[in-house]
Design a protein around this motif. Structure first.
Motif, short mmCIF file in Angstrom:
data_model
loop_
_atom_site.label_atom_id
_atom_site.label_comp_id
_atom_site.label_asym_id
_atom_site.label_seq_id
_atom_site.Cartn_x
_atom_site.Cartn_y
_atom_site.Cartn_z
N ASN A 346 0.67 -1.23 0.34
CA ASN A 346 0.11 0.43 0.31
C ASN A 346 0.68 1.35 0.06
OD1 ASN A 346 -1.82 -1.47 0.19
ND2 ASN A 346 -2.36 -1.37 1.97
N SER A 350 0.50 3.90 -2.78
CA SER A 350 1.30 5.85 -2.52
C SER A 350 1.65 6.58 -2.78
CB SER A 350 0.41 5.40 -1.42
OG SER A 350 -0.97 4.98 -1.13
N LEU A 370 -7.06 1.31 -1.72
CA LEU A 370 -5.89 0.75 -0.83
C LEU A 370 -7.17 -0.28 -0.10
CD1 LEU A 370 -3.09 3.08 -0.98
CD2 LEU A 370 -3.96 0.85 -2.19
N THR A 409 -6.03 -2.66 -4.21
CA THR A 409 -5.23 -3.85 -3.57
C THR A 409 -6.25 -4.89 -2.19
OG1 THR A 409 -4.55 -2.42 -2.23
CG2 THR A 409 -3.10 -2.67 -3.61
#
Length: 638
Positions: A346, A350, A370, A409
């Motif tokens: 994650n 990002s 996410l 994700t």
């Protein structure tokens, strides 16, 4: 013929009439049967001896099944004829002398009739057997003629792999004579030594199991030691009882064919290299355009600090793009070793958000979903970033009029699920789903989507390596990729990676290393890289002795062995590579510490098994990475 009748003095007989007739008839029947079939079987045996080529090869429905039928039929008819005829004569004729004469005539008549019948039965049997043998011989002749005329190898081996038949084509191909190969072991004569054990195992397992490998390819040796590539089709040989007695094989010489295939592959390889060169040149030209333009503008207005900072950032990001491109090429050629570290997926996604937006352009909207939990994976961060960039770049090209790119994700649990490659997987996996709203991928293109150099883009706009690299990187990390696509509706690539434990190290900004001291021997054959690295080390507080040639470096080290604290050596250099130079330096100072630096180690250096006190730094690298690793090595000395 032995005696067939018993001569009896009728006047002296004092036994009951029925017993006399029965004893006489039974004795005569046994004598007739014995003598008739003795002649019959003696003739059959003699005939069989004259026809030895086909003895033991007749089938169950061949003429050899006739004797049993004759025996049964002969015994029944003879018994009925003798007993009933004698009994009827005994009732009609009372004079024993007349009865005896008539019985004798009847007996000889019976022998005559049965002899004629046996003659015709034997002649029929002989005719059938002769025809059968003639057919077998004709079939064998045709088989041998076919095997000699066909432009293929024909061989027959027994269960010990001895050659019992071979055609002229094999002899002409290999240069041996028939006398030199018949009876010899096939493997010892024709199979190359390195292939012999495996092919022997296949052969003997087939003999014992009754199932031979029907189709395979291997090389055979000629008399002069050269190897011919042969494609084989094999079958087991069995006898009439179904037992395996050998193996027959037909072999096609594909030596020239394989040579032409190799030439074709080389031609395709050169074509692919041309395609690759065009795509790589396109990408590098874009990178160089940015770097050269920014450098020129910095020279024009060096006092505009804000503008200079922006230009430097552009140069830095372009340099990173070039580094990623070369790293991807090395990964594709399997010359790039992965450096796995545990991180949160994650966090990586990002941190890539702004960069991905620049890749996909302003007309494509980027959305990110996410997972709320941490997603720890053990992987090479740079490689995973490259996978995401490659797929995002393809998604951008699939949306020429704009669209939406979504990245999601999460975690999935698998319970003994079989993959398409035949691998069974279980446990928790992190998934990364990248979905676009583009044109989609046609079914016939999906089958080739991961092939190297396969692209549907125009020449110069793509190398056909993006998805192939992504697929290879993910597989190298014990993961896999699935594809979901529909023409006109978009495409989704789903990447699965094994879920690791808790995240061990977070992604933090690189800190400036501490100011150091010490003397460093810097060896680099590229003058520009040598100058840049020397400036970096000197900015970190180190005294640098530089050399552009391994021989020069060795001479300098002899003069300054006690002064040099660390050697920084490029791995790939002309004349003497970095590993060889290290070995020479080690003879002068066994405890020497070395930092190996290279962009491509080839097979010169095993990065996973470095000598004690040594480390490796991958090019390109940042000054902070360089100085930090130098500092760590020098601290180990103290």
């Amino acid at each position: 013929m032995s005696t067939s009748f018993f001569i009896v003095n009728i006047k002296n007989i004092r036994y009951p009439r029925f017993f006399t007739v029965f004893w006489y008839s039974a004795s005569r029947l046994a004598s007739i049967i014995y003598n008739s079939f003795y002649i019959y079987f003696d003739y059959i045996y003699y005939f069989s001896e004259l026809n030895t080529p086909v003895r033991g090869t007749l089938l169950m429905d061949s003429p050899r099944s006739i004797p049993s039928k004759i025996i049964i039929l002969y015994a029944i008819v003879s018994s009925l004829w003798i007993f009933f005829s004698d009994s009827i004569l005994g009732l009609l004729i009372t004079d024993l002398r007349t009865l005896s004469r008539i019985a004798m005539i009847k007996g000889w008549l019976f022998v005559l009739v049965t002899s004629i019948l046996l003659f015709f039965l034997i002649r029929r049997y002989v005719t059938q057997l002769n025809a059968y043998n003639a057919n077998m011989l004709e079939s064998e002749r045709r088989f041998r003629e076919l095997m000699e005329r066909v432009h293929m190898i024909a061989i027959m081996l027994d269960t010990d792999a001895k050659i019992i038949f071979c055609n002229d084509f094999l002899l002409q191909l290999t240069g041996w004579s028939r006398e030199e190969v018949i009876g010899k072991n096939w493997f010892d004569t024709f199979i190359p030594e390195d292939l012999r054990p495996d092919i022997k195992d296949i052969f003997y397992q087939g003999i014992s199991n009754g199932e031979i490998v029907a189709h395979y390819e291997n090389g055979i040796l000629t008399r002069n030691g050269s190897v011919c590539m042969i494609v084989w089709d094999n079958t087991l040989l069995r006898d009439a009882a179904g037992n395996v007695v050998g193996v027959a094989g037909l072999g096609l010489n594909v030596t020239e064919h394989r040579s032409l295939e190799a030439q074709l592959l080389q031609s395709q390889k050169m074509e692919s290299i041309g395609t690759l060169a065009g795509g790589v040149a396109h990408d590098f030209n874009n990178i160089l355009t940015v770097i050269m333009s920014c450098a020129a503008m910095l020279r024009l207005k060096p006092d505009d600090h804000e503008r200079a900072r922006q230009l430097i950032n552009l140069i830095e990001s372009s340099s990173q793009r070039a580094a990623n491109l070369t790293r991807s090429l090395l990964a594709f050629s399997r010359k790039q070793q992965i450096l796995p570290r545990q991180f949160d997926l994650n966090t990586v996604i990002s941190s890539m958000h702004d960069f991905l937006e620049r890749i996909i352009g302003e007309d494509v909207t980027l959305t990110v979903e996410l997972c709320g939990d941490e997603l720890p994976v053990l992987a090479d961060k740079g490689q995973i970033e490259q996978v995401v960039m490659n797929i995002a770049g393809n998604a951008r090209d699939a949306m020429p009029e704009g669209g939406v790119l979504n990245i999601k994700t999460g975690i999935m649990q698998f319970d003994r699920q079989m993959l398409a490659e035949g691998v069974m997987i279980s446990g928790k996996y992190v998934f990364l789903k990248i979905t676009d709203s583009g044109t989609g991928i046609a079914p016939h293109e999906q089958e080739r989507i991961y092939e190297p150099f396969y692209t549907t883009k125009e020449v110069g706009k793509g190398t056909g390596l993006g998805l192939s690299m992504a697929h290879g990187i993910v597989r190298q990390h014990n993961g896999w990729i699935t594809l979901e696509s529909e023409v006109g509706k978009g495409t989704s690539f789903i990447i699965y990676l094994p879920l690791a434990g808790q995240v061990e190290d977070s992604l933090v900004e690189e800190e400036e290393p501490d100011y150091g001291d010490g003397t460093i021997l810097l060896v680099e054959d590229d003058e520009q890289v040598l100058t840049a690295n020397q400036l970096v080390l000197e900015s970190g507080g180190y005294h640098v002795i530089s050399a552009s040639d391994p021989s020069e470096a060795l001479e300098i080290y002899r003069q300054h062995t006690d002064v040099v604290d660390l050697a920084v050596i490029d791995v790939i250099m002309p004349g003497m590579n970095g590993k060889q130079l290290y070995n020479e330096l080690k003879t002068l100072k066994p405890a020497i510490q070395v930092l190996f630096v290279s962009g491509y180690t080839a097979d010169t250096l095993d990065r996973k098994n470095l000598p004690p006190g040594c480390a490796f730094l991958q090019k390109p690298h940042s000054p902070q990475q360089f100085l930090r690793l130098v500092q760590e090595l020098l601290r180990k000395q103290t």
